[in-house]
Design an enzyme around this catalytic site. Structure first.
Site, PDB file in Angstrom:
ATOM      1  N   LYS A 183      26.749  24.269  21.925  1.00  0.00           N
ATOM      2  CA  LYS A 183      25.553  24.144  21.087  1.00  0.00           C
ATOM      3  C   LYS A 183      24.811  25.471  21.146  1.00  0.00           C
ATOM      4  O   LYS A 183      24.119  25.774  22.113  1.00  0.00           O
ATOM      5  CB  LYS A 183      24.626  23.032  21.559  1.00  0.00           C
ATOM      6  CG  LYS A 183      23.498  22.754  20.536  1.00  0.00           C
ATOM      7  CD  LYS A 183      22.225  22.246  21.156  1.00  0.00           C
ATOM      8  CE  LYS A 183      21.333  23.322  21.678  1.00  0.00           C
ATOM      9  NZ  LYS A 183      20.736  24.191  20.626  1.00  0.00           N
ATOM     10  N   GLU A 258      21.764  29.450  34.117  1.00  0.00           N
ATOM     11  CA  GLU A 258      21.344  30.859  34.177  1.00  0.00           C
ATOM     12  C   GLU A 258      20.011  30.902  33.454  1.00  0.00           C
ATOM     13  O   GLU A 258      19.947  30.738  32.237  1.00  0.00           O
ATOM     14  CB  GLU A 258      22.400  31.756  33.509  1.00  0.00           C
ATOM     15  CG  GLU A 258      22.304  33.214  33.924  1.00  0.00           C
ATOM     16  CD  GLU A 258      21.308  34.001  33.096  1.00  0.00           C
ATOM     17  OE1 GLU A 258      20.177  34.192  33.604  1.00  0.00           O
ATOM     18  OE2 GLU A 258      21.629  34.404  31.975  1.00  0.00           O
TER      19      GLU A 258
END
Length: 491
Positions: A183, A258
């Site tokens: 996505k 992250e």
């Protein structure tokens, strides 16, 4: 048509309706059809699908169905398929550059020389470094330990480096035998479509790579919660990473994050300020400050505080802000009105909390009264407890913080909830290394800002737990199995 267009303006979101350009175009002094054309150009540059739960279900089902055959393919065959992707990508770079300018507002030089080449860097590096992975290893007492693809991987990526983040997730995962559902950010969708075209044209088997376009709550969270997704790899804000982790916890799947950063460039007393201050400042300025590892704090000895300010101010005054297609500009606009307002808010907060504004400041640069342009800004005499020193701004705003001892400098650098990146500057490489070992961050730059693709990229603390790039970035998508009974290895 004009009536429909003006109605669309009235229904536009609040930030869009506040645009000075829209107010000007709505003025009676602007001819009617010029007004309509101007509004149309501003409102729409592309249309993309808005996916939701049903599209995610279909994509995950396709990935789950394709997984066994793809995982069983010999590594060399998977490498050959992905090598074709790299070849097809070369033909897509010009179009991707154009759309990075349109969607992200990225400066043309940065788009063409850095952003589009991230695909080459990550995929090219993976194709070489995968050969270093020990997929099977015999233990001293006879057991065989094997590393296998974890399964279906959900990849949720951000807008600031859209190609970089897709590439460093999907290609390592696919290379080791996983299938993926990605996505991309809804802020930069078209560049994701362009990369997907290259993947499709290269002949990647159906179901191995799947893309669903949509927003976070209605698409990203559905991927994270899906019981047939085995691992989620997410890059974005710490707030969103926390939410993805919460949603994914219901199925106890692995989540690799992250996230944000508030990285410090720590210049020791003996550092070469004339060389390193410009280098560290420009690291922050690249991509208009919209980088998770940006060196947004600069720690300098009190005795050299004035010198650091003078050098940094000259550097910033030489940074040309310009329109994205201006090849002579150093940086372009920010990505959106929301991002512009966020950065402006932090600049105002810095002034209100008593930081010394030495360059830049609120508002747009002279001659750029329209668009999401920000003045490159420097605050000096910053206390590390100030908001601008603690929170991720995601714009070209530097906080210079004085310190009185090496121990205090290390304490200040570590006094943050983040731990993605830091830098150390010293005339002594040995001393720089001693300080670097005491910094609580996943990366530390030593007298430089170069980051190479063969080493892992990732952070400590609330900067996340992922390790991307290099062999560790490939191993993120493998799961370990022990074969007992002294079996023989196939390798």
């Amino acid at each position: 048509d004009l009536c429909r267009l003006m109605r669309a303006l009235r229904l536009a979101s609040k930030p869009l309706a506040k645009s000075p350009f829209l107010r000007a175009m709505a003025s009676a002094s602007v001819p009617t059809w010029d007004r309509a054309l101007g509004l149309l150009i501003l409102l729409v540059c592309a249309r993309v699908a808005m996916g939701g739960a049903s599209e995610v279900d279909a994509a995950v089902a396709a990935a789950r169905s394709a997984f066994p055959k793809w995982a069983e393919k010999p590594l060399d065959e998977r490498k050959a398929v992905l090598q074709k992707v790299l070849e097809r990508w070369q033909e897509k770079k010009a179009a991707a550059t154009e759309w990075l300018i349109k969607e992200l507002g990225c400066n043309v030089n940065f788009a063409s020389k850095v952003q589009v080449n991230m695909v080459d860097m990550h995929l090219g590096s993976c194709l070489k470094m995968v050969d270093l992975i020990k997929f099977e290893e015999k233990m001293s007492l006879g057991s065989l330990v094997v590393k296998e693809p974890i399964g279906v991987v959900g990849c949720i990526t951000p807008w600031n480096y859209p190609l970089n983040q897709i590439a460093c997730k999907v290609f390592p995962a696919m290379l080791v035998g996983c299938t993926v559902v990605v996505k991309p950010s809804e802020v930069t969708p078209v560049v994701a479509y362009i990369l997907t075209e290259a993947i499709h044209e290269a002949g990647v088997p159906p179901g191995v790579y799947n893309m669903v376009m949509g927003d976070g709550p209605n698409c990203g969270e559905v991927i994270a919660a899906h019981p047939d997704v085995d691992l989620v790899s997410f890059t974005g804000s710490t707030r969103a990473g926390r939410r993805i982790s919460e949603v994914a916890a219901k199925t106890l799947k692995g989540v690799r994050t992250e996230l944000g950063g508030k990285s410090a460039a720590l210049l020791l007393e003996d550092a070469d300020f004339k060389k390193l201050v410009p280098k560290f400042v420009m690291h922050l300025m690249s991509n208009s400050g919209q980088s998770c590892n940006a060196l947004s704090r600069m720690l300098v000895p009190t005795s050299r505080h004035a010198e650091a300010i003078e050098i940094a101010k000259k550097v910033v005054e030489g940074v040309k802000v310009g329109k994205s297609a201006d090849s002579k500009a150093s940086i372009g606009p920010l990505a959106s009105q929301a991002q512009w307002e966020r950065v402006q808010g932090y600049i105002q907060t810095g002034i209100k909390e008593g930081a010394n504004l030495v360059a830049g400041g609120p508002g747009r640069p002279e001659g750029l009264e329209e668009g999401f342009f920000v003045k490159p800004t420097i605050f000096a005499d910053v206390d590390n407890k100030m908001t601008i020193a603690q929170e991720e701004i995601f714009g070209p705003v530097l906080s210079i913080i004085p310190y009185n001892s090496e121990e205090e400098a290390i304490r200040i650098a570590n006094d943050t909830v983040y731990g993605l990146n830091n830098a150390v500057g010293s005339a002594s490489p040995e001393r720089a290394m001693q300080v670097a070992r005491k910094l609580r961050s996943g990366m530390v730059m030593i007298n430089d800002t170069t980051v190479l693709p063969d080493a892992p990229f990732g952070g400590y603390k609330q900067s996340g737990n992922a390790r991307e790039w290099g062999t560790m970035g490939i191993e993120e998508y493998l799961v370990t199995k022990t074969m007992a009974g002294k079996p023989k290895s196939n390798l």
